[in-house]
Design a protein around this motif. Structure first.
Motif, PDB file in Angstrom:
ATOM      1  N   VAL A  15     -16.383   8.111   8.842  1.00 38.27           N
ATOM      2  CA  VAL A  15     -15.797   7.043   9.663  1.00 38.27           C
ATOM      3  C   VAL A  15     -14.702   6.339   8.852  1.00 38.27           C
ATOM      4  CG1 VAL A  15     -16.258   4.887  10.892  1.00 38.27           C
ATOM      5  CG2 VAL A  15     -18.009   6.674  10.817  1.00 38.27           C
ATOM      6  N   THR A  16     -13.570   6.091   9.504  1.00 35.63           N
ATOM      7  CA  THR A  16     -12.484   5.308   8.907  1.00 35.63           C
ATOM      8  C   THR A  16     -12.150   4.164   9.850  1.00 35.63           C
ATOM      9  OG1 THR A  16     -11.570   7.294   7.876  1.00 35.63           O
ATOM     10  CG2 THR A  16     -10.120   5.371   8.029  1.00 35.63           C
ATOM     11  N   VAL A  17     -12.071   2.949   9.310  1.00 34.63           N
ATOM     12  CA  VAL A  17     -11.735   1.754  10.090  1.00 34.63           C
ATOM     13  C   VAL A  17     -10.547   1.080   9.419  1.00 34.63           C
ATOM     14  CG1 VAL A  17     -12.568  -0.447  10.996  1.00 34.63           C
ATOM     15  CG2 VAL A  17     -14.162   1.462  10.734  1.00 34.63           C
ATOM     16  N   GLU A  18      -9.525   0.709  10.217  1.00 38.20           N
ATOM     17  CA  GLU A  18      -8.342   0.028   9.694  1.00 38.20           C
ATOM     18  C   GLU A  18      -8.129  -1.273  10.454  1.00 38.20           C
ATOM     19  OE1 GLU A  18      -4.825   2.487   9.103  1.00 38.20           O
ATOM     20  OE2 GLU A  18      -6.093   4.241   9.492  1.00 38.20           O
ATOM     21  N   TRP A  19      -7.807  -2.353   9.714  1.00 37.74           N
ATOM     22  CA  TRP A  19      -7.540  -3.648  10.332  1.00 37.74           C
ATOM     23  C   TRP A  19      -6.663  -4.475   9.399  1.00 37.74           C
ATOM     24  CZ3 TRP A  19     -11.479  -2.480   7.282  1.00 37.74           C
ATOM     25  CH2 TRP A  19     -11.901  -3.401   6.340  1.00 37.74           C
ATOM     26  N   LYS A  20      -5.707  -5.149   9.935  1.00 41.01           N
ATOM     27  CA  LYS A  20      -4.829  -6.081   9.205  1.00 41.01           C
ATOM     28  C   LYS A  20      -4.416  -5.567   7.832  1.00 41.01           C
ATOM     29  CE  LYS A  20      -6.371 -10.288  11.471  1.00 41.01           C
ATOM     30  NZ  LYS A  20      -6.846 -11.645  11.287  1.00 41.01           N
ATOM     31  N   GLY A  21      -3.983  -4.310   7.760  1.00 48.27           N
ATOM     32  CA  GLY A  21      -3.533  -3.749   6.492  1.00 48.27           C
ATOM     33  C   GLY A  21      -4.639  -3.276   5.568  1.00 48.27           C
ATOM     34  N   LYS A  54     -11.585   6.022  13.477  1.00 50.92           N
ATOM     35  CA  LYS A  54     -11.743   7.443  13.789  1.00 50.92           C
ATOM     36  C   LYS A  54     -13.028   7.913  13.135  1.00 50.92           C
ATOM     37  CE  LYS A  54      -8.771   9.107  10.055  1.00 50.92           C
ATOM     38  NZ  LYS A  54      -7.607   9.928   9.727  1.00 50.92           N
ATOM     39  N   PHE A  55     -13.661   8.896  13.751  1.00 47.66           N
ATOM     40  CA  PHE A  55     -14.891   9.444  13.193  1.00 47.66           C
ATOM     41  C   PHE A  55     -14.906  10.948  13.411  1.00 47.66           C
ATOM     42  CE2 PHE A  55     -15.755   8.051  17.496  1.00 47.66           C
ATOM     43  CZ  PHE A  55     -16.443   9.114  18.066  1.00 47.66           C
ATOM     44  N   THR A  56     -15.520  11.648  12.454  1.00 46.42           N
ATOM     45  CA  THR A  56     -15.592  13.103  12.522  1.00 46.42           C
ATOM     46  C   THR A  56     -16.954  13.542  12.024  1.00 46.42           C
ATOM     47  OG1 THR A  56     -13.242  13.228  11.995  1.00 46.42           O
ATOM     48  CG2 THR A  56     -14.499  15.253  11.790  1.00 46.42           C
ATOM     49  N   GLY A  57     -17.608  14.383  12.803  1.00 43.01           N
ATOM     50  CA  GLY A  57     -18.884  14.971  12.425  1.00 43.01           C
ATOM     51  C   GLY A  57     -18.847  16.456  12.725  1.00 43.01           C
ATOM     52  N   THR A  58     -19.959  17.134  12.500  1.00 44.45           N
ATOM     53  CA  THR A  58     -20.028  18.574  12.722  1.00 44.45           C
ATOM     54  C   THR A  58     -19.753  18.937  14.178  1.00 44.45           C
ATOM     55  OG1 THR A  58     -21.665  18.734  10.966  1.00 44.45           O
ATOM     56  CG2 THR A  58     -21.479  20.615  12.435  1.00 44.45           C
ATOM     57  N   THR A  59     -20.325  18.190  15.115  1.00 46.67           N
ATOM     58  CA  THR A  59     -20.192  18.527  16.538  1.00 46.67           C
ATOM     59  C   THR A  59     -19.454  17.466  17.331  1.00 46.67           C
ATOM     60  OG1 THR A  59     -22.296  17.473  17.060  1.00 46.67           O
ATOM     61  CG2 THR A  59     -22.355  19.827  16.523  1.00 46.67           C
ATOM     62  N   MET A  60     -18.874  16.476  16.658  1.00 45.24           N
ATOM     63  CA  MET A  60     -18.267  15.377  17.397  1.00 45.24           C
ATOM     64  C   MET A  60     -17.087  14.794  16.640  1.00 45.24           C
ATOM     65  SD  MET A  60     -21.264  12.626  16.646  1.00 45.24           S
ATOM     66  CE  MET A  60     -20.355  11.184  17.087  1.00 45.24           C
ATOM     67  N   SER A  61     -16.200  14.162  17.381  1.00 39.91           N
ATOM     68  CA  SER A  61     -15.087  13.438  16.771  1.00 39.91           C
ATOM     69  C   SER A  61     -14.527  12.475  17.806  1.00 39.91           C
ATOM     70  CB  SER A  61     -14.005  14.407  16.300  1.00 39.91           C
ATOM     71  OG  SER A  61     -13.442  15.076  17.410  1.00 39.91           O
ATOM     72  N   GLY A  62     -13.782  11.513  17.339  1.00 37.44           N
ATOM     73  CA  GLY A  62     -13.169  10.564  18.256  1.00 37.44           C
ATOM     74  C   GLY A  62     -12.330   9.568  17.489  1.00 37.44           C
ATOM     75  N   SER A  63     -11.580   8.792  18.222  1.00 36.80           N
ATOM     76  CA  SER A  63     -10.758   7.755  17.615  1.00 36.80           C
ATOM     77  C   SER A  63     -10.413   6.742  18.689  1.00 36.80           C
ATOM     78  CB  SER A  63      -9.488   8.342  17.009  1.00 36.80           C
ATOM     79  OG  SER A  63      -8.698   8.926  18.026  1.00 36.80           O
ATOM     80  N   GLY A  64      -9.923   5.607  18.269  1.00 38.11           N
ATOM     81  CA  GLY A  64      -9.546   4.598  19.244  1.00 38.11           C
ATOM     82  C   GLY A  64      -9.005   3.358  18.575  1.00 38.11           C
ATOM     83  N   GLU A  65      -8.674   2.413  19.397  1.00 43.15           N
ATOM     84  CA  GLU A  65      -8.194   1.117  18.944  1.00 43.15           C
ATOM     85  C   GLU A  65      -8.895   0.069  19.793  1.00 43.15           C
ATOM     86  OE1 GLU A  65      -3.946  -1.195  18.658  1.00 43.15           O
ATOM     87  OE2 GLU A  65      -3.978   0.967  18.346  1.00 43.15           O
ATOM     88  N   GLN A  66      -9.378  -0.982  19.156  1.00 39.40           N
ATOM     89  CA  GLN A  66     -10.155  -2.003  19.846  1.00 39.40           C
ATOM     90  C   GLN A  66      -9.604  -3.385  19.543  1.00 39.40           C
ATOM     91  OE1 GLN A  66     -12.772  -1.279  21.850  1.00 39.40           O
ATOM     92  NE2 GLN A  66     -12.562   0.876  21.449  1.00 39.40           N
ATOM     93  N   LYS A  67      -9.719  -4.265  20.491  1.00 34.95           N
ATOM     94  CA  LYS A  67      -9.385  -5.670  20.280  1.00 34.95           C
ATOM     95  C   LYS A  67     -10.673  -6.414  19.972  1.00 34.95           C
ATOM     96  CE  LYS A  67      -7.486  -9.750  22.490  1.00 34.95           C
ATOM     97  NZ  LYS A  67      -7.003 -10.349  23.732  1.00 34.95           N
ATOM     98  N   LEU A  68     -10.657  -7.216  18.902  1.00 39.47           N
ATOM     99  CA  LEU A  68     -11.819  -8.020  18.563  1.00 39.47           C
ATOM    100  C   LEU A  68     -11.668  -9.398  19.185  1.00 39.47           C
ATOM    101  CD1 LEU A  68     -12.318  -7.066  14.818  1.00 39.47           C
ATOM    102  CD2 LEU A  68     -13.396  -6.088  16.837  1.00 39.47           C
TER     103      LEU A  68
END
Length: 66
Positions: A46-52, A7-21
């Motif tokens: 920005v926050t990134v989460e993977w395998k705990g 997930k990411f957050t800025g002054t004028t933007m934000s978003g989130s998702g899940e991706q397969k590597l």
């Protein structure tokens, strides 16, 4: 390789998702957001989460700081 969540957050933007590597450092699927372009000299959280694991970082759109 597995999946990551982000997930990411800025002054004028934000978003989130899940991706397969795929295992070769490529992101296999698409992502989402609100389509905004960050303002000059702004920061994006920005926050990134993977395998705990979880990592948080701050990205800057401005000139490199010394």
């Amino acid at each position: 390789m597995g999946r990551i969540k982000y997930k990411f957050t800025g002054t004028t933007m934000s978003g989130s998702g899940e991706q397969k590597l795929s295992g070769n450092r490529d992101i296999v699927s698409g992502s989402g957001g609100n389509g905004a372009i960050p303002l000059e000299d702004s920061t994006i959280q920005v926050t990134v989460e993977w395998k705990g694991h979880k990592e948080e970082m701050e990205l800057s759109t401005g000139a490199s700081r010394k």
